[in-house]
Design a protein around this motif. Sequence first.
Motif, PDB file in Angstrom:
ATOM      1  N   THR A  18      -0.115  -6.803  76.159  1.00 20.01           N
ATOM      2  CA  THR A  18      -1.308  -6.181  75.578  1.00 20.01           C
ATOM      3  C   THR A  18      -2.035  -5.456  76.705  1.00 20.01           C
ATOM      4  N   LEU A  19      -2.235  -4.143  76.503  1.00 22.26           N
ATOM      5  CA  LEU A  19      -2.783  -3.317  77.587  1.00 22.26           C
ATOM      6  C   LEU A  19      -4.311  -3.250  77.532  1.00 22.26           C
ATOM      7  N   TYR A  20      -4.955  -3.485  78.663  1.00 20.23           N
ATOM      8  CA  TYR A  20      -6.405  -3.305  78.814  1.00 20.23           C
ATOM      9  C   TYR A  20      -6.587  -2.210  79.860  1.00 20.23           C
ATOM     10  N   ARG A  21      -7.180  -1.066  79.440  1.00 16.39           N
ATOM     11  CA  ARG A  21      -7.290   0.076  80.357  1.00 16.39           C
ATOM     12  C   ARG A  21      -8.688   0.134  80.971  1.00 16.39           C
ATOM     13  N   LEU A  22      -8.739   0.443  82.273  1.00 11.48           N
ATOM     14  CA  LEU A  22     -10.028   0.676  82.935  1.00 11.48           C
ATOM     15  C   LEU A  22      -9.907   1.930  83.789  1.00 11.48           C
ATOM     16  N   ALA A  23     -10.980   2.719  83.850  1.00 12.93           N
ATOM     17  CA  ALA A  23     -11.001   3.887  84.732  1.00 12.93           C
ATOM     18  C   ALA A  23     -12.278   3.814  85.547  1.00 12.93           C
ATOM     19  N   ASN A  24     -12.125   3.850  86.862  1.00 11.64           N
ATOM     20  CA  ASN A  24     -13.285   3.636  87.752  1.00 11.64           C
ATOM     21  C   ASN A  24     -14.088   2.420  87.310  1.00 11.64           C
ATOM     22  N   ARG A  25     -13.353   1.332  86.963  1.00 13.14           N
ATOM     23  CA  ARG A  25     -13.921   0.022  86.595  1.00 13.14           C
ATOM     24  C   ARG A  25     -14.503  -0.029  85.184  1.00 13.14           C
TER      25      ARG A  25
ATOM     26  N   ARG B 109     -18.995   5.746  88.155  1.00 20.32           N
ATOM     27  CA  ARG B 109     -18.643   5.628  86.734  1.00 20.32           C
ATOM     28  C   ARG B 109     -19.036   6.911  86.013  1.00 20.32           C
ATOM     29  N   GLY B 110     -20.227   7.411  86.302  1.00 19.02           N
ATOM     30  CA  GLY B 110     -20.688   8.663  85.707  1.00 19.02           C
ATOM     31  C   GLY B 110     -20.009   9.849  86.357  1.00 19.02           C
ATOM     32  N   THR B 111     -19.839  10.908  85.567  1.00 17.77           N
ATOM     33  CA  THR B 111     -19.110  12.070  86.055  1.00 17.77           C
ATOM     34  C   THR B 111     -19.809  13.373  85.698  1.00 17.77           C
ATOM     35  N   PHE B 112     -20.219  13.479  84.407  1.00 22.73           N
ATOM     36  CA  PHE B 112     -20.553  14.802  83.880  1.00 22.73           C
ATOM     37  C   PHE B 112     -22.049  15.135  83.899  1.00 22.73           C
TER      38      PHE B 112
ATOM     39  N   GLY C 167     -15.981  12.347  75.953  1.00 26.38           N
ATOM     40  CA  GLY C 167     -16.289  10.965  75.558  1.00 26.38           C
ATOM     41  C   GLY C 167     -15.674   9.934  76.501  1.00 26.38           C
ATOM     42  N   LYS C 168     -14.838  10.349  77.441  1.00 26.48           N
ATOM     43  CA  LYS C 168     -14.262   9.491  78.492  1.00 26.48           C
ATOM     44  C   LYS C 168     -13.569   8.249  77.906  1.00 26.48           C
ATOM     45  N   GLN C 169     -12.609   8.458  77.010  1.00 28.80           N
ATOM     46  CA  GLN C 169     -11.933   7.305  76.399  1.00 28.80           C
ATOM     47  C   GLN C 169     -10.456   7.211  76.714  1.00 28.80           C
ATOM     48  N   SER C 170      -9.811   8.327  77.085  1.00 23.28           N
ATOM     49  CA  SER C 170      -8.377   8.240  77.391  1.00 23.28           C
ATOM     50  C   SER C 170      -8.016   9.245  78.473  1.00 23.28           C
TER      51      SER C 170
ATOM     52  N   TYR D 253      -9.998  12.652  82.316  1.00 30.13           N
ATOM     53  CA  TYR D 253     -10.310  12.306  80.921  1.00 30.13           C
ATOM     54  C   TYR D 253      -9.873  13.430  79.995  1.00 30.13           C
ATOM     55  N   ARG D 254      -9.426  13.044  78.794  1.00 29.34           N
ATOM     56  CA  ARG D 254      -8.985  14.051  77.825  1.00 29.34           C
ATOM     57  C   ARG D 254     -10.166  14.731  77.144  1.00 29.34           C
TER      58      ARG D 254
END
Length: 505
Positions: free
Chosen positions: A367-374, A107-110, A423-426, A419-420
């Motif tokens: 309705t979209l629910y987005r997840l990245a690496n859970r 989950r962590g990256t940076f 803040g890892k939101q989109s 991630y854009r």
Amino acid sequence: MNPKEQPDQDFAGISPAEFFYRNRQMAGFGNPTQAVYSTVRELIENSLDACEDAGRPPMVTLSTVAEDANTITITVEDNGSGLPYDEVAQAFGRVLYGSKYERRQRRGTFGLGVTMAILYGQITTDSPVFVHTQSSEGPGREYGLLIDIENNSPIVVSEAAQDRCSLGTSVSISLKGDIKRAQDRIVDYLRLTTVGTPNARIAFDINGEIQGSFGPWTSEMARQSIPVKPHPRAVDLELLRRLLKEFRGDTIHDFLVASFQQLGVRTASKLLAFMGIDPKIPTEALTRQDYSRLCQGMRHFNGFSSPDGRCLSPIGEVPFIRGVSSVFNPSLLSYTRQGVFEWEGNPVILEGVLALGDAFPPADTPTLYRLANRVPLLYDASEDVLTKVVKQVNWRRYGFSKPQPVGLFLNVSSTRIPYRAAGKQSLAHISEIEEGASLLLKSLGRFLNGKISSSGAASRNRRKRREYSELIGIVAKYSSALAGYDSPPSTGPIVNKLFEVGEDE
Ligand SMILES: Nc1ncnc2c1ncn2[C@@H]1O[C@H](COP(=O)(O)OP(=O)(O)OP(=O)(O)O)[C@@H](O)[C@H]1O
Ligand SMILES: [Mg+2]
């Protein structure tokens, strides 16, 4: 230009901590409400990573205490791996320092998240973070830490042995923030976190009052991701230079086989023949031009297999369905997966669950629910590539001739999530991810086809049946009392007859 004409300019360097102090909105700490949400999110993310490292089903508690009208203390406690004592100060007191830079899904990256929360707490309340950690290696220890922002280094304000009866880590941060405004988002985040990590239990209390707990929805452990070597198509000049520095062998052929995945002895020979490079050249004899040739050749050679997916840890069909079913109680749902596919040499798996049920607001698209690496992504949806793909689908073709209550859950797993912002939101618009998501949605859409109207009728029928059953039960109760019977007769057969219930109801 005459030196006298030059304007006076002061040049200086700044530390990474100073950079993020000045640009904290980039990491999700732009205002007090977002700061509370981001602090919770970063702490929970770290706890879940640590529990998976320890191989234990996560048991995480989030507690918030209001210190005054706009100061709160947020504490997250986990049963994870804990940290080695000599890493605690650096891990929590230095920006861009961490244990998650290897090539596997986390989950962590940076190496940024918790330090940003600590930094925000420090500049708004002038108080240290308190970290208690206890691993199977030894007794517990508690640290009070501040960050020296100008030098990007930790300041240890207190350190003491403190045994607790459980293993894991607890982190307490005081900050200026508005828990009331952030609370709904936090609850959404916690619920969706247990969809992405269905074996986790997350409890939440405010000022000592329990607000609720979510999960676990399954006891199945997530597949452990394992670190892998880089894929040859991920190479660039910097990576090549570093790998060559680490290499302890002799020839270029041996270097390729030792340093990359999907590059065995035969493929290495073919690749070198393709580039016209002698396989026996010692790596020390390679020139700068050879480096460029190698990079170009590896990116254009089409004899490599797709990247190794063992470094990924997708949610998986059964746990994903369990998570969505437990949290949203849908009447119908379907799971599909795409991948392992690749972007710039990084492996990607896309998973999707489409669910039909009253928990979702009726709309023209799911309705979209987005997840990245859970990890659920709750901000900046409009900029996300997944939102774009959902909008591109012609949902009328799949039964959306009128608004429908459908939820669409998409999880992207990769060693490098695009991630854009920090803040890892989109997610950025990466064409491979866009294509993969588009295929996934088509397959989920086909499942939906024809099911929407029939399931709408079925759910109306079930509701009517429930209402009739209750009414007939009341009538039976009073009439049997009037007639002097001890107990009312069973009304089930009458209701079944009324609704002609078959095997599948
Ligand atoms: N609860 C915890 N248990 C064990 N280790 C932790 C915990 N919280 C933080 N750490 C350690 O501290 C390091 C820094 O955490 P931080 O959140 O700043 O970065 P990260 O998780 O590596 O990446 P990201 O910036 O994406 O969150 C982690 O890499 C991890 O080694
Ligand atoms: Mg983190």
